[in-house]
Scaffold this active site. Structure first.
Site, PDB file in Angstrom:
ATOM      1  N   GLU A   1      23.067  37.400  39.424  1.00 25.38           N
ATOM      2  CA  GLU A   1      23.114  36.174  40.236  1.00 25.38           C
ATOM      3  C   GLU A   1      21.921  35.969  41.158  1.00 25.38           C
ATOM      4  OE1 GLU A   1      26.849  35.231  42.106  1.00 25.38           O
ATOM      5  OE2 GLU A   1      27.937  36.247  40.532  1.00 25.38           O
TER       6      GLU A   1
ATOM      7  N   ASP B   1      28.649  38.774  39.241  1.00 23.35           N
ATOM      8  CA  ASP B   1      29.538  39.518  40.139  1.00 23.35           C
ATOM      9  C   ASP B   1      30.911  39.788  39.525  1.00 23.35           C
ATOM     10  OD1 ASP B   1      27.585  39.657  42.044  1.00 23.35           O
ATOM     11  OD2 ASP B   1      28.303  37.961  43.212  1.00 23.35           O
TER      12      ASP B   1
ATOM     13  N   ASP C   1      34.036  39.307  40.081  1.00 23.20           N
ATOM     14  CA  ASP C   1      35.210  38.590  40.585  1.00 23.20           C
ATOM     15  C   ASP C   1      35.368  37.287  39.821  1.00 23.20           C
ATOM     16  OD1 ASP C   1      33.142  37.073  41.559  1.00 23.20           O
ATOM     17  OD2 ASP C   1      33.718  37.199  43.665  1.00 23.20           O
TER      18      ASP C   1
ATOM     19  N   GLU D   1      34.654  34.174  40.612  1.00 23.02           N
ATOM     20  CA  GLU D   1      33.457  33.325  40.641  1.00 23.02           C
ATOM     21  C   GLU D   1      32.384  33.878  39.704  1.00 23.02           C
ATOM     22  OE1 GLU D   1      32.734  30.349  42.394  1.00 23.02           O
ATOM     23  OE2 GLU D   1      34.902  30.370  42.626  1.00 23.02           O
TER      24      GLU D   1
ATOM     25  N   TYR E   1      31.032  45.902  46.136  1.00 25.99           N
ATOM     26  CA  TYR E   1      31.169  44.449  46.182  1.00 25.99           C
ATOM     27  C   TYR E   1      32.080  44.014  47.321  1.00 25.99           C
ATOM     28  CZ  TYR E   1      31.310  39.670  44.485  1.00 25.99           C
ATOM     29  OH  TYR E   1      31.182  38.307  44.382  1.00 25.99           O
TER      30      TYR E   1
ATOM     31  N   ARG F   1      33.582  40.952  48.030  1.00 24.53           N
ATOM     32  CA  ARG F   1      34.678  39.977  47.895  1.00 24.53           C
ATOM     33  C   ARG F   1      35.799  40.617  47.099  1.00 24.53           C
ATOM     34  NH1 ARG F   1      30.214  36.461  47.300  1.00 24.53           N
ATOM     35  NH2 ARG F   1      29.990  35.096  49.119  1.00 24.53           N
TER      36      ARG F   1
ATOM     37  N   HIS G   1      38.542  44.896  42.389  1.00 21.39           N
ATOM     38  CA  HIS G   1      39.732  45.639  42.825  1.00 21.39           C
ATOM     39  C   HIS G   1      39.464  46.728  43.856  1.00 21.39           C
ATOM     40  CE1 HIS G   1      42.267  43.511  40.079  1.00 21.39           C
ATOM     41  NE2 HIS G   1      41.508  43.833  39.068  1.00 21.39           N
TER      42      HIS G   1
END
Length: 871
Positions: free
Chosen positions: A7, A80, A82, A84, A296, A298, A343
């Site tokens: 990203e 990433d 997740d 998104e 990560y 988020r 997670h």
């Protein structure tokens, strides 16, 4: 070699160093496609078809990836880990397929890693998979829902509630939380109560404090001592009796560490300890993640990878010793029903990298890393061991009893490293340490003190407590908390003051409207249930199109019902809902909605064309009373400007009044009559509060423009005045004359004090600063007439040095050329060279033909649009 897409460019650089020359690592720079912000981007009539567009800024990034794929026909999507990130990978795959950069034979895979370390990245490359479509569908459902709510509900607000900016599926529910908390605070009525404390001393002279818990043989509740008189009786009861220790009870207690950070708890703790907003905390964490320092950020998971647990235990043993390592690892269970973000918890990637060894000069990154590192180690450390002691002191007749509590830390355990912050400061007697006392010890009374207290309203939300409440209610998800809290502040629905969130009146209006006409859609249970449905989609247990159909069926009907609403009906409804806020009871018991100006009309909320709301009289236009939206301010009311103007006094037989005008407040001399339809008026400067203006200053304003005197060089008048852009002086026959020279003054007061010397200086500086524009520049040498074409040839002084001027041609003199030595022949040569370069040498014949050509061009230009329209 495969093309790997991540990203951010920072991440691409780091990962490229891990993978080496066998891979091409490029950045997508976040999302590459989005729904255009226009009606029709989500089409409920065609099974919620979604129109995606590659953003203008993203086109070059998509092209770079497409160009790389021409040479390397393999794509690895490493965005990433997740929802998104999964969506970005899907968008990239779709966009590149549409460009035909991905063919049927192009291998496309998806890899995820929770930390940007060499081990995590290389391990991820060994375990590729396909894009997780249930996660993507959950993303699509969220985007569709947010779009449908925003683009259908916001226009309703614009039409029915001028001044409102937007509504959102989760945004409006979050705003409701803040507004309701403020209403609780306003409705709160404090209740008085008293406590009595005694400063006691042991037989060895050690002092400690105890509070009264029993009076007249009865155990005291919080409100049993209601006033000062009762408190004084309690004081006398203590002072008149001998006291001794009735019992001493010591109990061991353990205190366990908090779980490691997930997104919401990190935001809360960063707010408590550093005052960081949710967005600032996440932005800082993002930089730490991209630098490879933390996992990560988020996530709604609190699990920790087994190897990380082992590394944390090893670090604790090395840094603090064996005593601080529990016999077995601590296991933390995730409370989230369906954690669809990454997670694992937020933790350091290297447990032995201490905060002081972090290689960054960014203070926020250092602070946040320190917080994450300490919390992670603490969560795997031994419990703190305490001894809690309770001492009861009483009188022999058992009429009076006091209690003292305290604790001793026997082993600090995890407290050696970290202690979780508190949202609101609570005075806890258990934190005090008590002296050694034994049962039967006589207590010496050093002082007995009554204390008055009042119950406190619930505290306003901070960003930390708001995120905590959203999490408790199940509204929003970790990746959305920061943007939601930021949006309601950007929309000016909420302001932050001393880290507390306070609703603006605009936010109250929106909430009142939505609660009355869209109650279901700002309901906490409904919003949480919708989140659960979306989580079921991401788990592959529900069809996202069916979720959208059910939502749209009821929501579109609710939108349609509001189309018949009249604005007056809406405003009257909001008047009723916000009545206690807008029209609180008066001290004398009179009707709070009775107009204080005319005494007959009723006050109600109204809206202006320009947007925004105010309180006005129902007798308009006969009564022009208005006040700002919100509860009345007695002080402001006393100094407010009434519709008929505020009388300041008389000057030379004329009344001087202050009025509120369409373009702001102004002062006026005399009244409007048939003879004087426009009496002398002057706008009041913004720096002068109109409500505080006195007669002296009003007369000063009405004396403007002020003549300073004739300019000493040309005798033309110089004036001082206040204009649209502030105070200034003008060199012209009159201030209404166009042209002349204007120069700004520093402040309003200078308009009334500036003298001629200062005015001349300012005007000269203004002329010099604009290169003498407005006056013909004087040549430094006049050379005579052009020998062929006619017209004066002069040498002028320019910004970049001397130059030859003839007609509209300016030719710079070569460096080191003395202007006094230039001949006419040299000047003509320079002029011809410059004219040839620009193609503007004077040609009289061409000039005569020019008007004809211009006419032809104009006619042709006129015809073109008509032909286009017809076609």
């Amino acid at each position: 070699m495969p093309v790997v897409v991540v990203e951010s460019p920072a991440k691409a650089k780091t990962i490229n160093s891990y993978l080496g020359d066998n891979y091409t690592v490029l950045a997508s720079y976040g999302h590459v496609r989005d729904l255009p912000p226009k009606d029709g981007s989500v089409d409920p009539e065609h099974d919620f078809d979604m129109l995606w567009e590659v953003g203008s800024d993203s086109k070059k990034h998509v092209k770079a990836i497409a160009d790389a794929l021409k040479n390397d026909n393999e794509l690895i999507l490493a965005t990433d880990p997740d929802r998104e990130g999964e969506a970005i990978s899907w968008h990239l795959q779709q966009a590149l397929t549409k460009r035909k950069s991905i063919n049927k034979d192009t291998p496309v895979s998806r890899v995820v890693f929770n930390a940007i370390t060499k081990t995590a990245v290389t391990e991820a490359m060994k375990n590729p998979r396909q894009v997780d479509m249930p996660l993507v569908e959950a993303y699509l459902a969220r985007r569709a829902l947010d779009y449908l709510v925003g683009f259908n509900l916001s226009p309703v607000l614009w039409r029915k509630l001028p001044g409102a900016k937007s509504a959102g599926r989760v945004q409006s529910v979050t705003l409701r939380l803040i507004v309701e908390r403020e209403m609780e605070i306003e409705a709160f009525r404090p209740r008085e109560y008293w406590t009595v404390k005694a400063l006691l001393a042991t037989p060895r002279g050690q002092e400690f404090e105890a509070r009264l818990t029993m009076l007249a043989g009865k155990k005291l509740d919080r409100f049993d001592i209601e006033n000062g008189t009762q408190a004084e009786i309690a004081v006398q009861a203590i002072t008149s009796r001998d006291l001794s220790v009735v019992s001493v009870e010591a109990k061991p207690a353990n205190r366990n560490p908090s779980a490691p950070f997930m997104t919401s708890t990190l935001q809360q703790e960063a707010s408590r300890k550093f005052g960081m907003g949710a967005r600032q905390a996440m932005s800082t964490a993002q930089r730490l993640y991209e630098a490879g320092h933390i996992t990560y950020m988020r996530t709604d998971g609190i699990d920790m990878a087994p190897e990380a647990v082992t590394a944390a235990r090893d670090a604790i043993k090395t840094l603090y010793g064996d005593d601080y390592v529990p016999s077995s690892p601590r296991i933390y269970k995730n409370k989230a029903k369906n954690a669809q973000e990454a997670h694992e918890c937020i933790r350091p990637t290297e447990m032995m990298l201490k905060p002081e060894d972090l290689k960054t000069s960014d203070a926020d990154q250092r602070k946040l890393y320190d917080l994450i590192w300490k919390r992670t180690l603490a969560c795997q450390m031994e419990s703190a061991r305490m001894e809690r002691t309770t001492v009861d002191i009483g009188s022999r007749d058992e009429q009076v009893q006091l209690r003292a509590t305290g604790q001793v830390v026997l082993f600090d355990g995890f407290l050696k490293v970290y202690e979780e912050g508190r949202d609101d400061v609570v005075v806890d007697d258990d934190d005090k340490r008590l002296p050694q006392v034994d049962q039967g010890d006589k207590m010496d009374k050093r002082a007995v003190t009554p204390e008055q207290h009042f119950t406190q309203p619930p505290p306003r939300y901070t960003e930390a407590t708001l995120v905590k409440r959203m999490e408790e209610l199940g509204i929003g998800r970790p990746s959305t908390y920061a943007s939601i809290v930021t949006t309601i502040q950007d929309r000016e629905y909420v302001r932050k003051d001393k880290n507390r969130l306070i609703p603006e009146d605009k936010g109250r209006l929106v909430t009142a409207f939505l609660e009355n006409y869209f109650r279901k859609y700002v309901g906490y249970d409904f919003t949480a249930d919708l989140e659960d449905q979306l989580d079921r989609v991401s788990a592959g247990d529900a069809d996202y199109k069916e979720v959208l159909r059910r939502f749209w069926r009821d929501f579109s009907a609710a939108i349609a019902e509001t189309s018949e609403l009249r604005i007056t009906e809406v405003l009257e409804k909001i008047n009723d809902v916000l009545e206690s806020h807008l029209f609180p009871p008066t001290e004398d018991g009179s009707d709070p909605r009775l107009c204080p100006n005319c005494g007959a009309g009723r006050l109600s909320m109204r809206t202006a064309r320009s947007g925004g709301a105010f309180i006005g009289c129902s007798n308009y236009p006969e009564c022009r009373y208005t006040r700002p939206f919100g509860p009345p301010d007695p002080e402001a009311e006393a100094s407010a400007i009434p519709p008929e103007g505020k009388l300041l006094g008389e000057d030379q037989g004329d009344e001087i009044r202050v009025f509120k005008g369409r373009f702001g407040p102004y002062v006026q001399r005399g009244e409007v009559t048939e003879e004087t339809k426009k009496p002398p008026r002057q706008s009041i400067p913004k720096d002068w509060p109109a409500e505080e203006l006195d007669l002296e200053r009003a007369v000063m304003l009405l004396s403007l423009p002020r003549p300073i005197g004739p300019h000493p060089e040309d005798g033309v008048m110089v004036w001082a005045n206040i204009g649209r852009y502030g105070p200034y002086i003008k060199h012209a026959e009159s201030t209404s004359e166009r042209g002349g020279t204007n120069a700004n003054l520093e402040n309003i007061d200078e308009v009334f004090t500036v003298g001629m010397n200062r005015a001349v200086q300012l005007l000269a500086e203004k002329v010099a600063s604009r290169g003498g524009r407005g006056k013909a520049a004087k040549p430094i040498r006049e050379m005579g007439e052009h020998p062929d074409e006619g017209g004066a040839v002069n040498i002028m002084e320019g910004k970049y040095g001397p130059y030859v001027k003839w007609d509209k041609v300016n030719a710079t003199l070569p460096k080191e050329t003395d202007p006094a030595a230039v001949t006419m022949e040299q000047a003509i040569e320079l002029i011809n060279e410059k004219a040839a370069k620009k193609g503007n040498r004077k040609k009289p014949a061409a000039k005569k033909a020019a008007p004809k050509k211009a006419t032809t061009k104009k006619a042709a230009a006129k015809k073109k649009p008509a032909a286009k329209k017809a076609g």
